[in-house]
Design a protein around this motif. Sequence first.
Motif, short mmCIF file in Angstrom:
data_model
loop_
_atom_site.label_atom_id
_atom_site.label_comp_id
_atom_site.label_asym_id
_atom_site.label_seq_id
_atom_site.Cartn_x
_atom_site.Cartn_y
_atom_site.Cartn_z
N LYS A 1 0.49 -0.97 -0.24
CA LYS A 1 -0.15 -0.48 -0.13
C LYS A 1 1.11 0.78 -0.01
O LYS A 1 0.19 1.89 -0.63
CB LYS A 1 -1.12 -0.50 1.30
CG LYS A 1 -1.82 1.01 1.11
CD LYS A 1 -2.59 1.21 2.72
CE LYS A 1 -3.77 2.16 2.58
NZ LYS A 1 -4.44 2.07 3.62
N ALA A 2 1.72 1.69 0.21
CA ALA A 2 2.82 2.50 0.45
C ALA A 2 3.21 3.15 -0.67
O ALA A 2 3.26 3.93 -0.70
CB ALA A 2 4.25 1.87 1.45
N LEU A 3 3.58 1.99 -1.58
CA LEU A 3 4.03 1.97 -3.24
C LEU A 3 2.65 2.73 -4.05
O LEU A 3 3.15 4.02 -4.05
CB LEU A 3 4.75 1.05 -3.21
CG LEU A 3 5.98 0.55 -2.71
CD1 LEU A 3 6.62 -0.79 -3.85
CD2 LEU A 3 6.94 1.28 -3.25
N ARG A 4 1.62 2.18 -4.06
CA ARG A 4 0.81 2.46 -4.20
C ARG A 4 0.76 3.91 -4.14
O ARG A 4 -0.36 4.63 -4.82
CB ARG A 4 -0.51 1.27 -4.12
CG ARG A 4 -0.10 0.21 -4.79
CD ARG A 4 -1.97 -0.83 -4.72
NE ARG A 4 -1.53 -1.48 -3.81
CZ ARG A 4 -2.41 -1.22 -2.59
NH1 ARG A 4 -3.86 -0.33 -3.20
NH2 ARG A 4 -2.17 -2.56 -1.48
N ALA A 5 0.23 4.65 -2.55
CA ALA A 5 -0.26 5.70 -2.24
C ALA A 5 1.21 6.75 -2.78
O ALA A 5 0.81 7.51 -2.68
CB ALA A 5 -0.36 5.39 -0.53
N MET A 6 1.96 6.56 -3.23
CA MET A 6 3.17 7.29 -3.60
C MET A 6 2.77 7.66 -4.70
O MET A 6 3.15 7.41 -5.84
CB MET A 6 4.47 6.67 -2.86
CG MET A 6 4.76 7.26 -1.46
SD MET A 6 6.69 6.14 -1.03
CE MET A 6 6.52 4.69 -1.34
N GLU A 7 2.63 9.68 -5.05
CA GLU A 7 2.73 9.81 -6.64
C GLU A 7 3.93 9.93 -7.20
O GLU A 7 3.97 9.99 -8.22
CB GLU A 7 2.25 11.41 -6.41
CG GLU A 7 0.90 11.51 -5.91
CD GLU A 7 -0.04 11.04 -7.21
OE1 GLU A 7 0.27 10.28 -7.96
OE2 GLU A 7 -0.79 11.46 -6.54
N ASN A 8 5.30 9.33 -6.33
CA ASN A 8 6.39 9.59 -7.49
C ASN A 8 6.96 7.97 -7.69
O ASN A 8 7.94 7.56 -8.04
CB ASN A 8 7.23 10.80 -6.37
CG ASN A 8 7.96 9.33 -5.25
OD1 ASN A 8 6.84 9.09 -3.92
ND2 ASN A 8 8.85 9.89 -4.46
N VAL A 9 6.32 7.10 -7.69
CA VAL A 9 6.21 5.33 -8.14
C VAL A 9 5.37 5.32 -8.83
O VAL A 9 3.82 6.20 -8.77
CB VAL A 9 5.97 5.13 -6.28
CG1 VAL A 9 6.64 2.77 -6.83
CG2 VAL A 9 6.76 5.72 -5.78
N VAL A 10 5.94 4.60 -10.37
CA VAL A 10 5.41 4.26 -11.27
C VAL A 10 4.91 2.82 -11.20
O VAL A 10 6.04 2.16 -11.46
CB VAL A 10 5.66 4.61 -12.34
CG1 VAL A 10 4.98 4.34 -13.58
CG2 VAL A 10 6.11 6.45 -13.12
N LEU A 11 3.83 1.95 -11.24
CA LEU A 11 3.54 0.95 -10.92
C LEU A 11 3.22 0.48 -12.50
O LEU A 11 1.94 1.28 -13.14
CB LEU A 11 2.56 0.73 -9.82
CG LEU A 11 3.46 1.60 -8.86
CD1 LEU A 11 2.13 1.87 -7.41
CD2 LEU A 11 4.39 0.85 -8.30
N LEU A 12 3.95 -0.74 -13.08
CA LEU A 12 3.08 -1.47 -13.94
C LEU A 12 3.01 -3.10 -13.79
O LEU A 12 3.59 -3.14 -12.56
CB LEU A 12 4.14 -1.41 -14.93
CG LEU A 12 4.55 -0.11 -15.79
CD1 LEU A 12 5.07 -0.33 -16.79
CD2 LEU A 12 3.03 0.79 -15.68
N PRO A 13 2.38 -3.41 -14.19
CA PRO A 13 1.84 -5.32 -14.00
C PRO A 13 2.07 -5.83 -14.93
O PRO A 13 1.75 -6.81 -15.16
CB PRO A 13 0.02 -5.32 -14.11
CG PRO A 13 0.20 -3.77 -15.33
CD PRO A 13 0.90 -3.53 -15.12
N HIS A 14 3.94 -5.74 -14.40
CA HIS A 14 4.42 -6.70 -15.31
C HIS A 14 4.69 -6.83 -16.88
O HIS A 14 4.29 -7.82 -17.25
CB HIS A 14 4.25 -8.29 -14.44
CG HIS A 14 5.61 -9.17 -14.53
ND1 HIS A 14 5.91 -9.90 -13.60
CD2 HIS A 14 6.65 -9.88 -15.30
CE1 HIS A 14 7.22 -10.34 -13.91
NE2 HIS A 14 7.12 -10.17 -15.63
N LEU A 15 4.58 -6.10 -17.35
CA LEU A 15 4.57 -5.37 -18.91
C LEU A 15 5.72 -6.31 -19.37
O LEU A 15 5.54 -5.99 -20.40
CB LEU A 15 3.83 -4.22 -18.76
CG LEU A 15 1.88 -3.73 -17.77
CD1 LEU A 15 1.80 -2.35 -18.85
CD2 LEU A 15 1.26 -4.75 -19.18
N GLY A 16 6.63 -6.54 -19.45
CA GLY A 16 7.60 -6.49 -19.74
C GLY A 16 8.42 -6.44 -20.35
O GLY A 16 8.74 -6.43 -22.03
N THR A 17 7.57 -8.12 -20.58
CA THR A 17 7.26 -8.21 -22.29
C THR A 17 5.78 -8.54 -23.00
O THR A 17 5.45 -9.69 -23.84
CB THR A 17 7.91 -10.33 -22.40
OG1 THR A 17 6.80 -10.68 -21.46
CG2 THR A 17 8.58 -9.83 -21.78
#
Length: 314
Positions: A268-284
């Motif tokens: 939750k701490a990562l999801r709450a921060m505006e300075n973090v970009v989160l992708l759902p394992h889209l690498g390939t």
Amino acid sequence: MDRLLVSRALPDSVMEALRARFDVTCRDTTQPMTLDECRAALADHDVILPTLGDAFQADAFEGTIRAKGLANFGVGYNHIDVEAARDAGLVVTNTPGAVTDATADIALTLMLMCARRAGEGERLVRAGDWQGWHPVQMLGMHVSGKVLGVIGMGRIGYAIARRCHAGFGMNVVFHNRSAKTVEGARQLGSVAEVCAAADVVVTAVPASPETHHIIDAAALAAMRPHAILVNIARGDVVDEAALIEALQSGGIAGAGLDVYEHEPHVPKALRAMENVVLLPHLGTAALEVREGMGRMAMENAVAIAEGRRPPNPV
């Protein structure tokens, strides 16, 4: 006809090709295989085509084994205890090469999104809170001419370095277990040295006991307050708790993540921060890339079934 278990459905063209060669069983879920499923598959099939998260750890190989090998779909295989599989008489393969460019592209996507605050900006617009352009609105990092630090100069690390050096004029420093000469890049002696020198640090190492938490509290402390971390490797190469602390304390400016230490759980701490970009394992996650991975996995599976040396053993 040899029996093949596919742990999760692959693109249609790949499934059709597999069914033309094997008696195929494909699980009807997108969730990873459990220990019991892994044991049953090893007892009932000639070849298994597993992928990320399937529980082929040491205890999976303790029962009856019919299978000749595991043709893993993906370059990463930390979900497989390779030594235990070999001790049980199985061959293990992966799909290197097919993933290189797509994964490097996601690294640049995350780098640019984080540096230029693109995720934050899109959320602002979608929320209806944007008040219009002004000269000091959402100022981010200009990446051209900055220093890129690459942790792991293999195929993917090199592809990232080449893009950043040629496309953005970035100076590249890197850490690698063995000495390597890379045009336009300079090898440094430690992870900490790379972290201290770079404006953007990108992890591109395979998951292994040696790389577990290779980005730890000390590495993060070596980074400068304006720097950002990008992880497109595996989640556990970064100490996620230490990363959260570094972000919350202002030790680093931001992070771009495509993988997570306890995936699919994202703190939750990562999801709450505006300075973090989160992708759902889209690498390939591009059709032609996944088709290429599938074809490579099939070539390995056929070789295993026929008792030949596969193209991509690990």
